[in-house]
Motif scaffolding. Structure first.
Motif, short mmCIF file in Angstrom:
data_model
loop_
_atom_site.label_atom_id
_atom_site.label_comp_id
_atom_site.label_asym_id
_atom_site.label_seq_id
_atom_site.Cartn_x
_atom_site.Cartn_y
_atom_site.Cartn_z
N ASP A 165 0.82 -1.21 0.00
CA ASP A 165 0.00 0.00 0.00
C ASP A 165 0.86 1.26 0.00
OD1 ASP A 165 -2.26 -1.57 0.06
OD2 ASP A 165 -2.66 -1.29 2.21
N LEU A 166 1.95 1.22 0.75
CA LEU A 166 2.81 2.40 0.88
C LEU A 166 3.46 2.77 -0.45
CD1 LEU A 166 4.08 4.45 2.92
CD2 LEU A 166 5.97 2.82 3.15
N TYR A 167 3.91 1.77 -1.20
CA TYR A 167 4.64 2.04 -2.45
C TYR A 167 3.75 2.07 -3.68
CZ TYR A 167 9.27 1.44 -0.23
OH TYR A 167 10.40 1.59 0.54
N ALA A 168 2.49 1.69 -3.54
CA ALA A 168 1.58 1.65 -4.70
C ALA A 168 1.50 2.98 -5.45
CB ALA A 168 0.20 1.18 -4.27
N PRO A 169 1.42 4.13 -4.76
CA PRO A 169 1.33 5.40 -5.51
C PRO A 169 2.57 5.69 -6.36
CG PRO A 169 0.66 5.70 -3.22
CD PRO A 169 1.27 4.34 -3.32
N PHE A 170 3.67 4.99 -6.09
CA PHE A 170 4.91 5.21 -6.83
C PHE A 170 5.13 4.17 -7.94
CE2 PHE A 170 5.41 6.74 -2.47
CZ PHE A 170 5.78 8.05 -2.68
N ASN A 171 4.12 3.33 -8.15
CA ASN A 171 4.22 2.30 -9.19
C ASN A 171 5.31 1.28 -8.87
OD1 ASN A 171 2.58 1.75 -11.35
ND2 ASN A 171 3.84 2.76 -12.87
N ILE A 172 5.49 1.00 -7.58
CA ILE A 172 6.56 0.12 -7.12
C ILE A 172 5.99 -0.99 -6.23
CG2 ILE A 172 8.56 -0.03 -5.57
CD1 ILE A 172 9.46 2.66 -6.58
N LYS A 173 6.51 -2.18 -6.42
CA LYS A 173 6.31 -3.31 -5.52
C LYS A 173 7.64 -3.62 -4.86
CE LYS A 173 5.05 -7.59 -4.05
NZ LYS A 173 4.03 -7.86 -3.02
N ALA A 174 7.65 -3.86 -3.55
CA ALA A 174 8.89 -4.16 -2.83
C ALA A 174 8.75 -5.48 -2.08
CB ALA A 174 9.22 -3.04 -1.85
N VAL A 175 9.86 -6.20 -1.95
CA VAL A 175 9.91 -7.41 -1.12
C VAL A 175 11.24 -7.42 -0.39
CG1 VAL A 175 8.42 -8.74 -2.68
CG2 VAL A 175 10.93 -8.87 -2.93
N MET A 176 11.32 -8.21 0.68
CA MET A 176 12.58 -8.41 1.38
C MET A 176 13.55 -9.16 0.46
SD MET A 176 11.31 -9.57 5.19
CE MET A 176 10.35 -10.95 4.53
N ALA A 177 14.80 -8.71 0.45
CA ALA A 177 15.77 -9.34 -0.45
C ALA A 177 17.17 -9.20 0.13
CB ALA A 177 15.70 -8.70 -1.83
N GLY A 178 17.37 -9.77 1.29
CA GLY A 178 18.66 -9.68 1.97
C GLY A 178 18.49 -9.08 3.34
N ASN A 179 19.40 -9.43 4.23
CA ASN A 179 19.36 -8.88 5.58
C ASN A 179 20.76 -8.91 6.16
OD1 ASN A 179 18.86 -8.41 8.44
ND2 ASN A 179 16.72 -8.91 8.02
N THR A 180 21.24 -7.76 6.62
CA THR A 180 22.58 -7.66 7.18
C THR A 180 22.58 -7.86 8.69
OG1 THR A 180 22.31 -5.25 7.16
CG2 THR A 180 23.54 -6.23 5.35
N GLY A 181 21.44 -8.25 9.25
CA GLY A 181 21.38 -8.61 10.66
C GLY A 181 21.34 -7.42 11.60
N VAL A 182 21.58 -7.70 12.88
CA VAL A 182 21.65 -6.66 13.89
C VAL A 182 22.86 -5.77 13.60
CG1 VAL A 182 21.91 -6.19 16.35
CG2 VAL A 182 20.55 -8.15 15.59
N GLN A 183 22.69 -4.46 13.67
CA GLN A 183 23.76 -3.53 13.30
C GLN A 183 24.59 -3.11 14.53
OE1 GLN A 183 23.46 -2.70 9.59
NE2 GLN A 183 22.42 -4.56 10.21
N MET A 184 25.72 -2.51 14.24
CA MET A 184 26.54 -1.90 15.29
C MET A 184 26.11 -0.44 15.46
SD MET A 184 28.78 -3.86 16.84
CE MET A 184 30.20 -2.88 17.36
N GLY A 185 26.57 0.16 16.56
CA GLY A 185 26.19 1.54 16.86
C GLY A 185 26.92 2.58 16.05
N GLY A 186 28.10 2.25 15.52
CA GLY A 186 28.79 3.18 14.65
C GLY A 186 30.21 3.48 15.08
N TRP A 187 30.91 4.23 14.21
CA TRP A 187 32.31 4.61 14.39
C TRP A 187 32.36 6.06 14.85
CZ3 TRP A 187 36.00 0.86 13.46
CH2 TRP A 187 35.54 -0.30 12.83
N PHE A 188 33.05 6.30 15.96
CA PHE A 188 33.09 7.63 16.56
C PHE A 188 34.53 8.11 16.70
CE2 PHE A 188 28.96 6.09 17.51
CZ PHE A 188 28.14 7.16 17.82
N LYS A 189 34.72 9.39 16.45
CA LYS A 189 36.06 9.97 16.63
C LYS A 189 36.29 10.41 18.06
CE LYS A 189 37.11 11.50 11.95
NZ LYS A 189 37.48 12.66 11.10
N ARG A 190 35.25 10.43 18.86
CA ARG A 190 35.40 10.73 20.28
C ARG A 190 34.48 9.82 21.07
NH1 ARG A 190 32.45 16.00 18.99
NH2 ARG A 190 30.37 15.83 19.90
#
Length: 369
Positions: free
Chosen positions: A148-173
């Motif tokens: 329903d969300l993508y229908a106005p954009f003429n798009i169909k979406a499906v899950m196609a891969g998963n990178t799992g639980v993420q890390m919090g990120g890289w910090f310089k401080r």
């Protein structure tokens, strides 16, 4: 290691090139809605938001193409264009919507400006973990809402891969208190970025190919991307040795395959089934692969690269969680569909959390002693 800086040199299409390409695609899609090679074989273009052969999502996108070709015995081939080769990384949605490309591989949180609720189909801060997210999409009504969300954009979406639980990120401080978030410029798209903004940080949504250089040159102070496997390939450990956990903002890492709806509808039934099964198979394979490779790369980051894993202080995590709930509570006011998606997501979380807590969290605690 993948050199992700190479695609920065690729110039985006000029307006004339884009119009010419779009026109050619439109002409071939018009009759009968797909690009055909000789003797009726189908050929598609797939554009991605990822640097070429990026471990994780870049590899996933190529494997989908390869699997479709094998399963169809060559009747259906998909040519992959990495970020910047045909269109910019953040131009994937528009390219598929217009039919310039019949297919895309990307992440839904990039499209928050077009469809605010799109972020729910990648990750929600302090939300569902991968298996719970897959369960919501496949059994809890998530796929129908995505449609329903993508229908106005003429798009169909499906899950196609998963990178799992993420890390919090890289910090310089280091982040020792809430005060350390104030004035911090961080690459963090999606709802996690909005949570950070409310605590005084400045979130930016950079395409993957621009993260390394932005962190290296000081344009940003911190950056999150995916997990150890993809992050190490991007080279972030060369810029800073401080790597934070947990990835509160992305407890799940669903990649999406986007299809131009007229092209998808024009496929013969057997080729459409092959395409969908190829995406579903890759969704399972990519998740297990990410778990294995993240564990391997995390060890290499610590033992070979000198990276130090740090954890957000309890005070910071608690405030992040409370702020995330505020952001989500305000989300329903955007529009009726956003409200329905939030309600469905919360219902799935309420249903699945007790089982996850009993079956998984307590088991992991007991296993670790």
């Amino acid at each position: 290691m993948t050199d992700t800086r190479a695609d920065r040199k690729t110039a985006p299409l000029s307006r004339r090139q884009a119009l010419a390409l779009g026109g050619a695609a439109g002409a071939s899609l018009a009759a009968p809605g797909l690009v055909r090679a000789n003797e009726g074989n189908v050929q598609w273009r797939l554009v991605t938001s990822w640097p070429k052969n990026l471990p994780g999502p870049g590899v996933t996108a190529q494997r989908i193409c390869d699997r479709v070709a094998r399963m169809s015995a060559g009747r259906f081939t998909i040519k992959l264009y990495a970020s910047g080769e045909l269109i910019p990384a953040l131009g994937v949605f528009d390219a598929v919507s217009s039919g310039t490309a019949q297919m895309g591989h990307t992440a839904s949180f990039f499209w928050q400006g077009k469809a605010p609720a799109s972020v729910f189909f990648t990750a929600v801060p302090f939300g569902l973990v991968p298996q719970e997210h897959i369960t919501w999409i496949e059994h809890g009504g998530g796929q129908a809402l995505w449609d329903d969300l993508y229908a106005p954009f003429n798009i169909k979406a499906v899950m196609a891969g998963n990178t799992g639980v993420q890390m919090g990120g890289w910090f310089k401080r280091q982040i020792d208190s809430l005060q350390d978030l104030k004035g911090l410029t961080i690459r963090m798209p999606g709802l996690g970025g909005e949570v950070m903004r409310r605590l005084g940080a400045t979130p930016v949504s950079l395409p993957p190919s621009e993260i390394y250089q932005s962190l290296q040159t000081g344009l940003i102070d911190a950056a999150e991307f995916l997990g150890p496997w993809s992050d190490r390939a991007m080279g972030f450990q060369k810029v800073t040795k401080t790597y934070y956990a947990p990835g509160f903002h992305e407890p799940n890492g669903t990649g999406e395959a986007l299809f131009h709806r007229p092209a998808l509808d024009a496929l013969p039934d057997d080729l459409r089934a092959i395409l969908m099964e190829a995406c579903r198979a890759e969704n399972a394979r990519a998740l297990s692969e990410s778990e294995w490779e993240n564990a391997t790369s995390l060890k290499a980051l610590q033992e070979e690269d000198g990276v130090v894993i740090r954890f957000y202080p309890d005070e910071v995590l608690s405030t992040l969680q409370n702020t995330a709930q505020e952001v989500l509570s305000e989300f329903a006011a955007k529009d009726a569909l956003s409200a329905r998606i939030l309600e469905s997501y919360r219902e799935a979380e309420a249903r699945l959390s007790p089982w996850s807590n009993i079956a998984l969290r307590r088991y992991l605690a007991a296993r670790s002693g």
